[in-house]
Write a protein that holds these residues in place. Structure first.
Motif, short mmCIF file in Angstrom:
data_model
loop_
_atom_site.label_atom_id
_atom_site.label_comp_id
_atom_site.label_asym_id
_atom_site.label_seq_id
_atom_site.Cartn_x
_atom_site.Cartn_y
_atom_site.Cartn_z
N MET A 156 0.92 -1.29 0.06
CA MET A 156 -0.10 -0.15 0.04
C MET A 156 0.96 1.22 0.05
SD MET A 156 -2.89 1.22 2.75
CE MET A 156 -3.69 -0.27 2.81
N ARG A 157 0.36 2.13 -0.81
CA ARG A 157 1.31 3.36 -0.99
C ARG A 157 0.49 4.65 -0.38
NH1 ARG A 157 5.98 5.03 -3.69
NH2 ARG A 157 5.85 7.13 -4.32
N ASP A 158 0.91 5.64 0.04
CA ASP A 158 0.38 6.96 0.20
C ASP A 158 0.15 7.49 -1.05
OD1 ASP A 158 -0.26 7.45 3.03
OD2 ASP A 158 1.71 8.22 3.30
N ALA A 159 -1.13 7.98 -1.21
CA ALA A 159 -1.41 8.78 -2.19
C ALA A 159 -2.02 10.09 -1.85
CB ALA A 159 -2.63 7.98 -3.05
N TRP A 160 -2.04 10.53 -0.52
CA TRP A 160 -2.14 11.98 -0.35
C TRP A 160 -0.88 12.35 -0.29
CZ3 TRP A 160 -6.80 14.20 0.60
CH2 TRP A 160 -7.77 13.29 0.91
N PRO A 161 -0.86 13.95 -0.49
CA PRO A 161 0.40 14.55 -0.30
C PRO A 161 1.13 13.97 0.87
CG PRO A 161 -1.22 15.99 -0.86
CD PRO A 161 -2.03 14.88 -0.56
N ASP A 162 0.37 13.17 1.61
CA ASP A 162 0.91 13.02 2.95
C ASP A 162 2.54 13.07 3.02
OD1 ASP A 162 0.59 10.39 5.18
OD2 ASP A 162 2.51 10.95 4.80
N ILE A 209 -8.07 7.04 -0.96
CA ILE A 209 -9.37 6.22 -1.42
C ILE A 209 -10.44 6.13 -0.16
CG2 ILE A 209 -10.00 4.02 -2.36
CD1 ILE A 209 -7.52 3.50 -3.38
N GLY A 210 -10.05 5.98 0.94
CA GLY A 210 -10.87 5.71 2.28
C GLY A 210 -11.45 6.96 2.45
N ALA A 223 0.02 -8.70 13.77
CA ALA A 223 -1.40 -8.44 14.04
C ALA A 223 -1.55 -7.06 14.07
CB ALA A 223 -1.97 -9.13 15.24
N ALA A 224 -0.69 -6.31 14.71
CA ALA A 224 -0.71 -4.72 14.81
C ALA A 224 -0.61 -4.12 13.50
CB ALA A 224 0.16 -4.19 15.99
N GLU A 225 0.40 -4.72 12.70
CA GLU A 225 0.90 -4.18 11.37
C GLU A 225 -0.50 -4.20 10.36
OE1 GLU A 225 4.32 -6.08 9.77
OE2 GLU A 225 5.75 -4.82 11.20
N TRP A 226 -1.23 -5.34 10.51
CA TRP A 226 -2.05 -5.77 9.54
C TRP A 226 -3.66 -4.58 10.06
CZ3 TRP A 226 -2.24 -7.26 5.10
CH2 TRP A 226 -1.18 -8.17 4.56
N ILE A 227 -3.62 -4.46 11.23
CA ILE A 227 -4.54 -3.49 11.75
C ILE A 227 -4.19 -1.88 11.31
CG2 ILE A 227 -5.98 -2.22 13.92
CD1 ILE A 227 -5.46 -5.05 14.98
N ALA A 228 -2.96 -1.63 11.42
CA ALA A 228 -2.49 -0.33 10.98
C ALA A 228 -2.70 -0.35 9.35
CB ALA A 228 -0.96 -0.32 11.19
N ARG A 229 -2.40 -1.41 8.68
CA ARG A 229 -2.96 -1.41 7.17
C ARG A 229 -4.46 -0.89 6.85
NH1 ARG A 229 0.56 -4.29 3.64
NH2 ARG A 229 2.46 -5.22 4.72
N VAL A 230 -5.32 -1.33 7.73
CA VAL A 230 -6.73 -0.98 7.53
C VAL A 230 -7.02 0.41 7.97
CG1 VAL A 230 -9.10 -1.57 8.15
CG2 VAL A 230 -7.14 -3.19 7.65
N LEU A 231 -6.45 0.92 9.01
CA LEU A 231 -6.77 2.22 9.29
C LEU A 231 -5.98 3.17 8.32
CD1 LEU A 231 -6.06 1.58 13.20
CD2 LEU A 231 -8.23 2.32 12.31
N SER A 232 -4.71 2.76 8.12
CA SER A 232 -4.09 3.56 7.25
C SER A 232 -4.68 3.84 5.84
CB SER A 232 -2.74 3.05 6.94
OG SER A 232 -1.99 4.17 6.03
N TRP A 233 -5.40 2.68 5.20
CA TRP A 233 -6.36 2.67 3.93
C TRP A 233 -7.53 3.81 4.37
CZ3 TRP A 233 -11.26 1.57 2.69
CH2 TRP A 233 -11.51 1.68 1.34
N VAL A 234 -8.12 3.53 5.44
CA VAL A 234 -9.45 4.42 5.59
C VAL A 234 -8.90 5.97 5.64
CG1 VAL A 234 -10.98 5.13 7.46
CG2 VAL A 234 -10.30 2.50 7.23
N GLY A 235 -7.89 6.16 6.21
CA GLY A 235 -7.12 7.57 6.15
C GLY A 235 -6.60 8.09 5.01
N GLY A 236 -6.29 7.07 4.09
CA GLY A 236 -5.72 7.58 2.73
C GLY A 236 -6.80 8.21 1.79
N HIS A 290 -1.74 11.94 6.97
CA HIS A 290 -2.87 10.93 7.68
C HIS A 290 -3.35 11.48 8.73
CE1 HIS A 290 -1.87 8.17 4.43
NE2 HIS A 290 -2.90 7.13 4.68
N ALA A 291 -2.48 11.82 9.56
CA ALA A 291 -2.90 12.55 10.98
C ALA A 291 -3.72 13.68 10.75
CB ALA A 291 -1.64 12.66 11.79
N MET A 292 -3.14 14.58 10.08
CA MET A 292 -3.74 16.01 9.71
C MET A 292 -5.25 15.57 9.11
SD MET A 292 -2.75 19.14 7.56
CE MET A 292 -3.79 20.76 7.53
N THR A 293 -5.40 14.84 8.21
CA THR A 293 -6.74 14.41 7.64
C THR A 293 -7.77 13.74 8.60
OG1 THR A 293 -5.71 14.34 5.33
CG2 THR A 293 -7.96 13.05 5.74
#
Length: 261
Positions: free
Chosen positions: A1-7, A114-115, A99-112, A180-183
């Motif tokens: 997964m890659r950041d697509a915001w100007p993040d 597309i999400g 497991a924490a990394e996979w949860i973080a992937r989902v949260l990161s997608w939500v805040g990216g 991501h944090a700002m958004t």
């Protein structure tokens, strides 16, 4: 997964049924008679909890800006807080559970991009169908203006990303502040305020607001777990996101007051 915001609140009185609460003065919303959709053009922010007073919003803005300035200064001067970044990043690369990394992937997608785009489009359609064009416009300004502000801020600091190791590809943009944090704080915090006004009890409204900002915090934290941001990147992004949200709310309050006059 890659950041697509100007993040990248009415005081007193009996509880009104859902959708029937008026503005802060207790009057019904304009355009609600005979089942007509309500209009937020006259009172764009009057129905949002805790946003009736410009002084409260201004106080939040001041606190958020002070926090951001302190974090940014620490990053630029390599102060005590940013000195912990490399050690934390190394620990994350070495010891973070899968497991924490996979949860973080989902949260990161939500805040990216597309999400957030999916969530914002759904809410925009909902607001426009209700005739609440001003709140819809506010949401668009918070999202797009926040992305522009984050991009400009990143270019100004040009901080490298963590290099200790990440389970995903590092974004090509700079590290500070985290988009991501700002958004997360600005957008999901605003959505918490928007949905809180639909709830009957003060406890439920408070829970909705806390849930919105908590989701924003988790989105930001996911970037540290994935080791694509330092902790100070996320703290700075969250502070800047809260400040940007407060600016937008304050401008909305002032424009609404001017329109009433």
């Amino acid at each position: 997964m890659r950041d697509a915001w100007p993040d990248s609140v009415t005081p007193g009185g009996s509880t009104a049924p859902l959708g029937a609460r008026g503005d802060l003065c207790g009057e019904p919303r304009a355009g609600t008679e005979h089942g007509a959709p309500s209009s937020a053009l006259a009172e764009p922010l009057g129905s949002l909890p805790f946003v009736g007073s410009p002084w409260l919003v201004a106080a939040v803005l001041g606190a958020a800006l002070a926090a951001y300035a302190a974090i940014a200064a620490d990053v630029v001067e390599h102060g005590r807080l940013s000195a912990l970044d490399e050690d934390l990043s190394a620990w994350v690369a070495r010891s973070m559970p899968t497991a924490a990394e996979w949860i973080a992937r989902v949260l990161s997608w939500v805040g990216g991009w597309i999400g957030v785009t999916i969530v914002v489009v759904v809410v925009l359609v909902w607001l426009l169908r209700r005739g609440e064009a001003a709140l819809a416009a506010l949401l668009v300004v918070v999202v797009l203006g926040g992305q522009l502000l984050n991009a400009v801020s990143k270019d100004g600091y040009d901080r490298p990303r963590p290099t200790a190791g990440s389970p995903i590809e590092l974004p090509s943009s700079s590290s500070f502040p985290s988009g991501h944090a700002m958004t997360g704080i600005a957008v999901f915090g605003l959505l918490g305020l928007v949905f809180a006004r639909e709830l009957a009890s003060a406890r439920a409204r408070a829970a909705a607001i806390v849930a919105g900002f908590a989701l924003g915090v988790l989105v930001g934290a996911s970037r540290v777990v994935l080791n694509v941001h330092f902790l100070t990147d996320v703290l700075g992004g969250a502070a800047l996101g809260l400040a940007w949200l407060a600016v937008c709310l304050l401008l909305g309050i002032l424009l609404g007051a001017r329109r009433r006059r």
